[in-house]
Design a protein around this motif. Sequence first.
Motif, PDB file in Angstrom:
ATOM      1  N   VAL A  52       0.906  -1.334  -0.104  1.00  0.00           N
ATOM      2  CA  VAL A  52      -0.015   0.016  -0.048  1.00  0.00           C
ATOM      3  C   VAL A  52       0.999   1.429  -0.013  1.00  0.00           C
ATOM      4  N   MET A  53       1.928   1.488   0.568  1.00  0.00           N
ATOM      5  CA  MET A  53       3.036   2.202   0.863  1.00  0.00           C
ATOM      6  C   MET A  53       3.676   2.686  -0.367  1.00  0.00           C
TER       7      MET A  53
ATOM      8  N   VAL B 213      14.547  20.262  -3.335  1.00  0.00           N
ATOM      9  CA  VAL B 213      13.028  20.038  -3.519  1.00  0.00           C
ATOM     10  C   VAL B 213      12.509  18.663  -2.750  1.00  0.00           C
ATOM     11  N   ASP B 214      11.765  18.874  -1.611  1.00  0.00           N
ATOM     12  CA  ASP B 214      11.437  17.879  -0.889  1.00  0.00           C
ATOM     13  C   ASP B 214       9.888  17.953  -0.662  1.00  0.00           C
ATOM     14  N   LEU B 215       9.488  16.640  -0.861  1.00  0.00           N
ATOM     15  CA  LEU B 215       7.831  16.505  -0.875  1.00  0.00           C
ATOM     16  C   LEU B 215       7.449  15.380  -0.178  1.00  0.00           C
ATOM     17  N   CYS B 216       6.105  15.433   0.277  1.00  0.00           N
ATOM     18  CA  CYS B 216       5.648  13.989   0.891  1.00  0.00           C
ATOM     19  C   CYS B 216       4.192  14.031   0.116  1.00  0.00           C
ATOM     20  N   ALA B 217       3.714  12.811   0.004  1.00  0.00           N
ATOM     21  CA  ALA B 217       2.367  12.515  -0.590  1.00  0.00           C
ATOM     22  C   ALA B 217       1.734  11.552   0.316  1.00  0.00           C
ATOM     23  N   TYR B 218       0.320  11.679   0.495  1.00  0.00           N
ATOM     24  CA  TYR B 218      -0.550  10.712   1.446  1.00  0.00           C
ATOM     25  C   TYR B 218      -1.541  10.176   0.621  1.00  0.00           C
ATOM     26  N   ILE B 219      -1.668   8.568   0.742  1.00  0.00           N
ATOM     27  CA  ILE B 219      -2.889   8.060  -0.197  1.00  0.00           C
ATOM     28  C   ILE B 219      -3.130   6.907   0.608  1.00  0.00           C
ATOM     29  N   ASP B 220      -4.340   6.184   0.544  1.00  0.00           N
ATOM     30  CA  ASP B 220      -4.539   5.039   1.219  1.00  0.00           C
ATOM     31  C   ASP B 220      -4.303   4.814   2.636  1.00  0.00           C
ATOM     32  N   GLY B 221      -3.797   5.707   3.742  1.00  0.00           N
ATOM     33  CA  GLY B 221      -3.620   5.932   4.772  1.00  0.00           C
ATOM     34  C   GLY B 221      -1.993   5.738   5.058  1.00  0.00           C
ATOM     35  N   TYR B 222      -1.289   6.056   3.869  1.00  0.00           N
ATOM     36  CA  TYR B 222       0.332   6.115   4.095  1.00  0.00           C
ATOM     37  C   TYR B 222       0.656   7.298   3.401  1.00  0.00           C
ATOM     38  N   HIS B 223       2.120   7.805   3.959  1.00  0.00           N
ATOM     39  CA  HIS B 223       2.869   8.673   3.407  1.00  0.00           C
ATOM     40  C   HIS B 223       4.143   8.172   2.747  1.00  0.00           C
ATOM     41  N   GLY B 224       4.624   9.081   1.709  1.00  0.00           N
ATOM     42  CA  GLY B 224       5.914   8.772   0.995  1.00  0.00           C
ATOM     43  C   GLY B 224       6.756   9.982   1.259  1.00  0.00           C
ATOM     44  N   ASP B 225       7.963   9.666   1.197  1.00  0.00           N
ATOM     45  CA  ASP B 225       8.793  11.013   1.325  1.00  0.00           C
ATOM     46  C   ASP B 225      10.080  11.054   0.751  1.00  0.00           C
ATOM     47  N   SER B 226      10.380  12.086  -0.109  1.00  0.00           N
ATOM     48  CA  SER B 226      11.825  12.072  -0.832  1.00  0.00           C
ATOM     49  C   SER B 226      12.253  13.401  -1.185  1.00  0.00           C
TER      50      SER B 226
ATOM     51  N   ASN C 150      15.386   9.453   0.347  1.00  0.00           N
ATOM     52  CA  ASN C 150      14.393   8.379  -0.151  1.00  0.00           C
ATOM     53  C   ASN C 150      13.676   7.768   0.765  1.00  0.00           C
ATOM     54  N   THR C 151      12.652   7.105   0.820  1.00  0.00           N
ATOM     55  CA  THR C 151      11.870   6.295   1.661  1.00  0.00           C
ATOM     56  C   THR C 151      12.290   4.898   1.330  1.00  0.00           C
ATOM     57  N   VAL C 152      12.741   4.225   2.630  1.00  0.00           N
ATOM     58  CA  VAL C 152      13.361   2.559   1.953  1.00  0.00           C
ATOM     59  C   VAL C 152      12.545   1.803   2.954  1.00  0.00           C
ATOM     60  N   VAL C 153      12.640   0.477   2.565  1.00  0.00           N
ATOM     61  CA  VAL C 153      12.184  -0.678   3.604  1.00  0.00           C
ATOM     62  C   VAL C 153      13.452  -1.529   3.798  1.00  0.00           C
ATOM     63  N   ILE C 154      13.675  -1.798   5.006  1.00  0.00           N
ATOM     64  CA  ILE C 154      14.342  -2.830   5.786  1.00  0.00           C
ATOM     65  C   ILE C 154      13.702  -4.225   5.593  1.00  0.00           C
ATOM     66  N   TRP C 155      14.421  -5.029   4.837  1.00  0.00           N
ATOM     67  CA  TRP C 155      13.959  -6.512   4.849  1.00  0.00           C
ATOM     68  C   TRP C 155      14.901  -7.288   5.442  1.00  0.00           C
ATOM     69  N   ASP C 156      14.864  -8.656   5.680  1.00  0.00           N
ATOM     70  CA  ASP C 156      15.813  -9.478   6.042  1.00  0.00           C
ATOM     71  C   ASP C 156      17.100  -9.621   5.261  1.00  0.00           C
ATOM     72  N   ASP C 157      16.649  -9.426   3.819  1.00  0.00           N
ATOM     73  CA  ASP C 157      17.659  -9.665   2.643  1.00  0.00           C
ATOM     74  C   ASP C 157      18.120  -8.497   2.076  1.00  0.00           C
ATOM     75  N   GLY C 158      17.682  -7.389   2.677  1.00  0.00           N
ATOM     76  CA  GLY C 158      18.412  -5.979   2.216  1.00  0.00           C
ATOM     77  C   GLY C 158      17.570  -4.860   2.191  1.00  0.00           C
ATOM     78  N   VAL C 159      17.785  -3.784   1.372  1.00  0.00           N
ATOM     79  CA  VAL C 159      17.208  -2.368   1.513  1.00  0.00           C
ATOM     80  C   VAL C 159      16.420  -2.404   0.298  1.00  0.00           C
ATOM     81  N   GLU C 160      15.200  -2.110   0.285  1.00  0.00           N
ATOM     82  CA  GLU C 160      14.239  -1.828  -0.916  1.00  0.00           C
ATOM     83  C   GLU C 160      14.045  -0.218  -0.855  1.00  0.00           C
ATOM     84  N   ILE C 161      14.447   0.434  -1.875  1.00  0.00           N
ATOM     85  CA  ILE C 161      13.966   1.884  -2.099  1.00  0.00           C
ATOM     86  C   ILE C 161      12.719   2.181  -2.724  1.00  0.00           C
ATOM     87  N   LEU C 162      11.864   2.783  -1.913  1.00  0.00           N
ATOM     88  CA  LEU C 162      10.511   2.779  -2.343  1.00  0.00           C
ATOM     89  C   LEU C 162      10.313   4.332  -3.553  1.00  0.00           C
ATOM     90  N   THR C 163      10.982   5.030  -3.145  1.00  0.00           N
ATOM     91  CA  THR C 163      10.865   6.485  -3.721  1.00  0.00           C
ATOM     92  C   THR C 163      11.832   6.408  -4.985  1.00  0.00           C
TER      93      THR C 163
END
Length: 248
Positions: free
Chosen positions: A12-13, A94-107, A234-247
């Motif tokens: 969703v994020m 230039v720094d901006l965030c968006a919100y949709i379906d209950g979650y934010h993104g930031d980059s 960038n907004t990232v997710v930490i996983w067991d096998d590494g980092v995923e960049i969402l932005t």
Amino acid sequence: MIFLKTPEEVNVMRKANLIVRDTLLMVRDRIRPGVSTAEVDKWVKEYIESQGAKPSCLGYAGYPASTCISIDDVVVHGIPSSKKYIEEGQIVGVDLCAYIDGYHGDSARTFMIGKVSEEKRKLVETAEAAFFEGIKGITSASRLGDISGTIQNYVESHGYSVVRALTGHGIGREMHEDPAVPNYGVVGRGIRLHHGMTLAVEPMINLGRYEVYTEKDGWTVRTKDHSPSAHYENTVVIWDDGVEILTM
Ligand code: MF3
Ligand code: CO
């Protein structure tokens, strides 16, 4: 309190974060000398809204715009203005965030306008490279200091300073969640990371000293010595096998 996300929540994020990515790509294509920062802010607001999302910054703690636009010695949180024009030779964060379906993104990106000095170009490139150094090899088995300390070491080894007064942050249902993600620290120290941790990692680096101050408008953060500053996030997710960049 740190909120770990399930893979479903991260899915969703993705939506908010891809809108942020696309908004920055739109700005990159259109930003040029002679446009006011208020005009850029209008592009951002209209684009985010056209995607069915909301600009998270607008109204956040009273912030009056959708975008933070930070020129040269402004580190972050520059308020767009119809009287402030972008000029050749500037570096423009230039720094901006968006919100949709209950979650934010930031980059954030720092754009070089036309021909910029070698000094500024290297600064901007180092902020970006520091982000990638910071997340390199990171997994849920890492510690927060592995990101923070690596960024600091990289930046300082290139002769720049890292801003101390501001940090990255967790992100999700709120734009700012725990933990704070400093751009300084000690490798091997700090809290353990976890599978499903979502973080905004954002090196803010100065050509001169690290000290900053906030202007009377309550937002604009400048370097105390008025040396130029660059920001890359960038907004990232930490996983067991590494980092995923969402932005990206
Ligand atoms: N991306 C900025 C941050 O991480 C968002 C600032 S929005 C503002 O802090 F409203 F606080 F300006
Ligand atoms: Co942020």
